[in-house]
Scaffold this motif. Structure first.
Motif, PDB file in Angstrom:
ATOM      1  N   UNK A  17      -5.795   4.054   3.137  1.00 50.35           N
ATOM      2  CA  UNK A  17      -4.931   4.666   4.168  1.00 50.35           C
ATOM      3  C   UNK A  17      -3.554   4.027   4.186  1.00 50.35           C
ATOM      4  N   UNK A  18      -2.805   4.279   3.111  1.00 51.49           N
ATOM      5  CA  UNK A  18      -1.474   3.673   2.967  1.00 51.49           C
ATOM      6  C   UNK A  18      -0.569   4.047   4.141  1.00 51.49           C
ATOM      7  N   UNK A  19      -0.749   5.274   4.662  1.00 51.03           N
ATOM      8  CA  UNK A  19       0.172   5.750   5.710  1.00 51.03           C
ATOM      9  C   UNK A  19      -0.008   5.014   7.037  1.00 51.03           C
ATOM     10  N   UNK A  49       8.250   8.366  -4.209  1.00 47.66           N
ATOM     11  CA  UNK A  49       8.018   8.633  -2.775  1.00 47.66           C
ATOM     12  C   UNK A  49       6.536   8.758  -2.474  1.00 47.66           C
ATOM     13  N   UNK A  50       5.721   7.980  -3.165  1.00 49.35           N
ATOM     14  CA  UNK A  50       4.274   8.102  -3.028  1.00 49.35           C
ATOM     15  C   UNK A  50       3.813   7.974  -1.584  1.00 49.35           C
ATOM     16  N   UNK A  51       4.457   7.068  -0.839  1.00 50.02           N
ATOM     17  CA  UNK A  51       4.004   6.824   0.538  1.00 50.02           C
ATOM     18  C   UNK A  51       4.265   7.996   1.472  1.00 50.02           C
ATOM     19  N   UNK A  52       5.099   8.962   1.054  1.00 43.51           N
ATOM     20  CA  UNK A  52       5.409  10.108   1.909  1.00 43.51           C
ATOM     21  C   UNK A  52       4.606  11.365   1.530  1.00 43.51           C
ATOM     22  N   UNK A  53       3.696  11.247   0.560  1.00 43.49           N
ATOM     23  CA  UNK A  53       2.969  12.428   0.081  1.00 43.49           C
ATOM     24  C   UNK A  53       1.584  12.480   0.694  1.00 43.49           C
ATOM     25  N   UNK A  54       1.128  13.715   0.989  1.00 43.10           N
ATOM     26  CA  UNK A  54      -0.283  13.933   1.300  1.00 43.10           C
ATOM     27  C   UNK A  54      -0.958  14.155  -0.053  1.00 43.10           C
ATOM     28  N   UNK A  55      -1.626  13.108  -0.553  1.00 43.79           N
ATOM     29  CA  UNK A  55      -2.141  13.147  -1.922  1.00 43.79           C
ATOM     30  C   UNK A  55      -3.152  14.278  -2.114  1.00 43.79           C
TER      31      UNK A  55
END
Length: 1174
Positions: free
Chosen positions: A362-364, A1040-1046
């Motif tokens: 859960x990086x976000x 921008x990995x942290x801003x993506x819904x993977x």
């Protein structure tokens, strides 16, 4: 064949012997025969062999029995189907026999047969019939609960068969389920455990109806909660199902029940409940999301759950008031309670592991973790149970790894404006972390101390300089482990590795008070007999040398290094001289000694020449030469001006010879070394040393330094002839086009160094361009040289120059035309008032030469100074706008680049104007303007950045433009921003991503059929825009990995895998660093089944297709294999049955297997190279 049958008949006869040794040897020989590919058995031999092997399974001798079981594997693949059925029937019957030994051996036999069957994906009829036959016998054996050992074996075989061949048993899944479910309430826990394993394998291949029946049964039983013992089993079963299948559809009903059972006072049940939460978090991350808060609060509650132990006496600093009472309570309870009864540690361990899972996936939620989870974990570093403590440390390491910023976010100028970022929150908690670790670093436990060092290493990597205030507290702990005689090798390596990272990431002055304490243990480790400790200690020594005398901060160099020089030099020289040591130690000894000479060479006295001669020997050795070149570069660049004369005569020719070697890293390092040697030791360089001058074409500074030395036979004209000779002497062109540009730059560098020689040489080049007998190669070099010289020297005194260059615009050679265009632009930079109006006039008056002249203008705008260009900006802007609606795309692109680069000169005025043209009615004008924005973005800070950030959203609104081409160039611009300066677009992703994802879809209205003679050809006008969209997605993963819904992201990736092969090839899994992996792996593992179902489902190319079709197909195969190699980096990916099956498909295809091996090799060597360069 007859001879094989005869040989086997003989063996069968010996197997009936009363002598066990005869039977053993004959069985062994039979196994060797069966393993040969060439063996063919007739029906009679098959029957006899099968009968004999089955008989030997009942042999009185255990060794003969074991060999007979091993024969079953190769035998199954050599005999006909009905014989395999005979084998299976007999084994199943024997498995239910009264004799325990026969049962055991038959069970092993069945597992052997199942293991040898072809995989379910092969569609083998044999596998299907054997599995169906076994299934019926197993279900009845499991259902009969008279003999537990038979039940356990049957469950074991059932689990094995479901794991390997589950897909073939779909019709039997309901009966298997109904036979397994009652076993969950068996009085024997071992039966329950094996039933849970079998159910886990069943859900991987069962249909939805069977899955629903299983879950509904578990839910109803849990709701009834008949007994605590069965409730524990059902919770374990749910966790196993989630872990294997990753189905999250029933979590809404399951989680409230699991939460309820957490509150029951039963440690074992609590442990299983928390383990279930962990499997939900890891395997069903999407469905568990609404419950993550609940899971965290339960884990935090039970992380400190230790009802039988009082920690207050350890926290005297914080709880001085309660300390005495705590001691008394503890003393009293110690007599009546035994640690052996305490199961609470298992609950704490489960809570720590579950928190690890939450943090990793859960990086976000990082800011939330730093508010709640981080302080709780830090407080538990004092945990008394070693295994639990290791898991607490591991959870905190996962938190740090998630916090480590990816490279592109590090310099995000907006990061600090966002208030409390995870990094600032971590910074505030560093004192707490250090306080908690300080006590642990003197613990007896090696495992605990290793955890401390790993923690400090990761902390400093995430937050360089974080420990500046705490070094006095930490250094004693590190020294304690280095000096501890009982320390293991791994602990010393971890301690040295930690010390190295800490030294690298803090200011030298911080360590000066501790050097006296640090040097002796590090020097002792350099002398350690274990090479890995020596290697790590040499790395630390190299860093210590920089600390005790930091050359880059001479004003702060107040520390007296002299007491430590002898020790550091002596231990390093011993390792440097040794020839019979590990390669890594050799290289690090060279690097360390290079640093010692660079920073302390003026204190080495008579030892210096001898040491330099050792370097000379290492330079001649192929294995150590690259490391030695780097060390010499370091020494030659030292501000101490180390005397290198003893080795220069021999070293320079050796270095020159390296430029001919086919090793890129060696060439680059050698060029750097020669450059710095010529700059700093020009008075010691002699003509004999530099016979290899022609090979140094790229070294501009080298040539300028060389011509400045005034060495005979290496004057201006001599060097010029050496440089241009190859072009003038040959009738054919040089192999590499780049060579002409390199030579031209060298000519210009020489001319700048000798300005008096310039006019004559320029005149000669003009004549070479004019001369009709000149080859295209000579014209190309002459034009490029004129451009490079004119860039720095005003050539307006050459009256013919303009005409000569314009005439070259009409050459038949495209390369000469391009060089003329570049030359005109570059010469104009040397005298703007003379040449810029001329170029603008020609653009207006010569429409046929417009494209080349615009390239000249682009060169002027790119290279001229801002102050020089300012007076001409309005005129140039007006001219460019006239051409931005040109129908020719190539011309529009050059105009757009000129507009973008011109905007950088006066952004306040020109950027709003550019934005205004977005309203133009012409789609060509809109596409030119959006492309122009791309050229205002670069990867370093610029004055336009704040202005651009405010209005880039308006430019990206063109992603909704009705014109397809405008949307495509908008995606290209967006990709450029995401790659070079992600801070511009990070806050816009919520609005931009839906439009980006929209462009990944195949649009039927854009697909048309074109008739080409008798053939019909399908054209997809949306292909280019889809390519651009997937390129953007690929870039966003990096920046921008942290801003993506993977999860949403992966849905579109999966769609791309079904698209045209040009798109499939772009659907790449990037080379992920560890911190990326944490974020991407979870959803990737959930999507593994989907991801695996596409990459190798490749359309077949027709035999009569053109060469390009085959090349595209090959590239697609390589892309697919690259994706598989990337998927394999997911932790535990190889344990996935889907992945195993997929890999076996690749192995069975020789072409794909070869590609896969090559890519794996390239991938591992690339990782090694990146480690080397770092």
């Amino acid at each position: 064949m007859a001879s094989a049958s005869y040989h086997i008949s003989n063996l069968l006869e010996k197997m009936t012997s009363s002598d066990k040794d005869f039977r053993f040897m004959a069985t062994n020989d039979l196994m060797s025969e069966l393993q040969k590919d060439s063996i063919k058995l007739d029906d009679d031999s098959e029957r006899k062999v099968v009968k004999m092997i089955l008989k030997l399974l009942e042999d009185k001798n255990g060794e003969v029995q074991n060999l007979a079981v091993k024969c079953l594997g190769p035998l199954v693949s050599k005999v006909k189907e009905y014989q395999v059925e005979t084998i299976v029937d007999t084994l199943c019957t024997n498995m239910l026999a009264d004799k325990e030994q026969l049962r055991d051996i038959s069970s092993i036999g069945l597992k052997t047969v199942i293991g040898e069957l072809p995989p379910a994906s092969s569609g083998s009829a044999l596998a299907a019939s054997v599995c169906k036959k076994i299934t019926g016998r197993l279900t009845s054996a499991i259902a009969k609960q008279e003999d537990v050992s038979v039940q356990l074996e049957a469950l074991d075989i059932m689990a094995d068969m479901l794991c390997r061949q589950g897909g073939l048993l779909v019709n039997f899944h309901p009966s298997i389920l109904s036979c397994l479910l009652p076993q969950l309430t068996s009085p024997r826990l071992a039966v329950r455990k094996r039933t849970i394993i079998a159910l886990g394998h069943l859900v991987m291949s069962c249909g939805n109806l069977v899955f629903v029946d299983l879950i509904e049964h578990l839910l109803s039983e849990l709701s009834r909660n008949d007994s605590m013992s069965t409730t524990r089993t059902y919770i374990q079963c749910i966790a196993a199902i989630s872990r294997q299948a990753g189905h999250g559809s029933y979590l809404e009903k399951i989680i409230p029940l699991v939460v309820k059972f957490c509150n029951i006072d039963d440690d074992e049940l609590r442990e299983y409940c928390i383990q279930a939460f962990e499997s939900f978090v890891r395997r069903c991350p999407k469905e568990v999301y609404p419950h993550v808060g609940t899971v965290i609060s339960i884990c935090l509650k039970y992380l400190t759950y230790d009802p039988n132990y009082n920690y207050d006496d350890e926290d005297e600093d914080e709880n001085a008031m309660d300390a005495d009472g705590a001691d008394e309570d503890y003393q009293g309870s110690d007599d009546e309670y035994s640690d052996d009864d305490d199961m609470s540690w298992k609950v704490r361990r489960a809570a720590a592991k579950c928190l690890d899972a939450v943090v990793s996936t859960r990086h976000e939620m990082l800011p939330e973790f730093y508010r709640t989870v981080s302080p709780a974990l830090i407080a538990r570093f004092k945990e008394r149970e070693e295994n639990v403590k290791a898991d607490v440390f591991h959870a905190y390491l996962s938190l740090l790894k998630q916090t480590r910023p990816a490279q592109s976010w590090l310099c995000d100028p907006d990061a600090m404006e966002q208030g409390e970022t995870p990094l600032t929150m971590l910074q505030n908690q560093v004192p707490m972390i250090v306080k908690a670790l300080h006590k642990q670093m003197k613990e007896k436990s090696v495992k605990t101390r290793q955890c401390c060092f790993n923690m400090l290493t990761e902390l400093v990597n995430v937050l360089p300089g974080a420990l500046t205030q705490h070094i006095p507290v930490l250094v004693p702990g590190i020294i304690f482990s280095l000096n501890d005689k009982s320390s293991s090798s791994n602990l010393k390596i971890d301690a040295l590795s930690c010390l190295y990272v800490v030294l690298c990431n803090h200011q030298p002055q911080v360590f000066h008070p501790h050097v006296q304490a640090l040097v002796p243990p590090v020097v002792a480790c350099v002398g350690d007999p274990f090479y890995k400790i020596t290697s790590e200690a040499l790395l630390v020594s190299q860093q210590l040398v920089k600390v005790i005398r930091p050359l880059d901060q001479p004003e702060r160099d107040t520390f007296d290094a002299s007491p430590y020089i002898t020790d550091l030099f002596t231990c390093t020289i011993k390792r440097l001289k040794a020839a019979d040591i590990d390669q890594e130690v050799k290289e690090r000894a060279i690097s360390c000694m290079g640093q010692i000479i660079c920073n302390l060479g003026d204190s080495l006295g008579d030892d210096l020449p001898g040491t330099l001669h050792i370097f000379l020997e290492r330079l001649k050795n192929e294995i150590t030469r690259l490391t030695t070149v780097k060390a010499l570069t370091l020494i030659a660049g030292s501000t101490l001006k180390i005397d290198l004369r003893p080795i220069l005569d021999e070293a320079v020719p050796i270095l020159a010879s390296f430029l001919r070697k086919n090793q890129r890293a060696l060439k680059l390092s050698t060029l750097a070394a020669l450059d710095i040697l010529v700059k700093n030791y020009s008075d010691s360089v002699t003509p004999a040393m530099i016979d290899a001058g022609g090979a140094l074409s790229a070294m501009l500074e080298f040539f300028q330094a060389l011509v400045g030395t005034g060495t005979s036979s290496l004057g201006y004209m001599d060097l010029l002839r050496m440089l241009t000779g190859p072009v003038y002497a040959q009738s054919a062109a040089l192999t590499h086009k780049q060579s002409y540009y390199s030579i031209a730059k060298c000519v210009a560098a020489l001319t700048r160094a000798c300005p008096d020689e310039g006019p004559a040489v320029v005149g000669q080049f003009i004549q070479d361009v004019k001369n009709s007998r000149s080859t295209d190669s000579i014209r190309l070099l002459a034009l490029l040289s004129l451009g490079e010289v004119g860039h720095h020297v005003d050539l307006s005194g050459q009256p013919e120059l303009k005409t000569v260059i314009l005439d070259a615009f009409s050459s038949s050679s495209e390369e000469v035309k391009s060089a003329a265009s570049y030359a005109l632009g570059s010469i104009a930079v040397g005298n703007l008032p003379e040449y810029l109006p001329f170029v603008l006039g020609e653009i207006s008056g010569q429409p046929k030469r417009q494209y080349l002249l615009l390239h000249s203008l682009k060169e002027i705008i790119s290279s001229a100074s801002v102050t020089g260009l300012k007076p001409y900006v309005e005129g140039v802007w007006t001219l460019l706008l006239k051409h931005c609606e040109c129908a020719e795309e190539g011309t529009r692109n050059v105009v757009a680049e000129c507009l973008g680069k011109l905007t950088l000169i006066d952004p306040e005025t020109l950027l709003p104007r550019l934005k205004g043209y977005l309203l133009s009615g012409s789609s060509y004008a809109r596409s030119s303007v959006v492309t122009a924005v791309k050229f205002t973005i670069s990867d370093h800070p610029q004055t336009i950045d704040p202005l651009l950030k405010n209005c880039i959203g308006d430019f990206l609104k063109t992603l909704e433009d009705p014109d397809l081409n405008v949307r495509r160039v908008a995606l290209v611009t967006f990709n450029s921003a995401a790659h070079n300066k992600p801070s511009l677009i990070r806050d816009l992703l919520d609005t931009v991503l839906p439009h980006l994802y929209n462009e990944t879809k195949v649009r039927k209205e854009l697909i048309r059929e074109v008739e080409m003679g008798p053939f019909k050809h399908t054209v997809d006008d949306g292909l280019d825009i889809r390519k651009a969209a997937f390129e953007c997605m690929y870039t966003l993963l990096d920046s921008c990995l942290d801003r993506l819904d993977i999860f949403e992201f992966l849905n579109h990736v999966e769609d791309g895998l079904k698209d045209h092969y040009d798109i499939k090839g772009r659907v790449r899994v990037p080379s992920l660093s560890n911190n990326h992996l944490h974020t991407v792996c979870q959803p990737l593992s959930v999507s593994l089944s989907l991801s695996l179902s596409h990459p190798v489902s490749l359309p077949q190319v027709k035999a009569n297709s053109v060469k390009q079709e085959f090349e595209k197909q090959d590239e697609l195969k390589r892309s697919a294999m690259r994706a598989v190699v990337a998927l394999l980096t997911i932790p535990e990916a190889e344990k996935s049955p889907l992945m195993s099956e997929f890999q076996s498909q690749i192995s069975s295809n020789p072409e794909l297997a070869a590609i896969f091996e090559n890519i794996q090799r390239d991938s591992s060597s690339a990782n090694m190279e990146s480690m080397d360069t770092s």
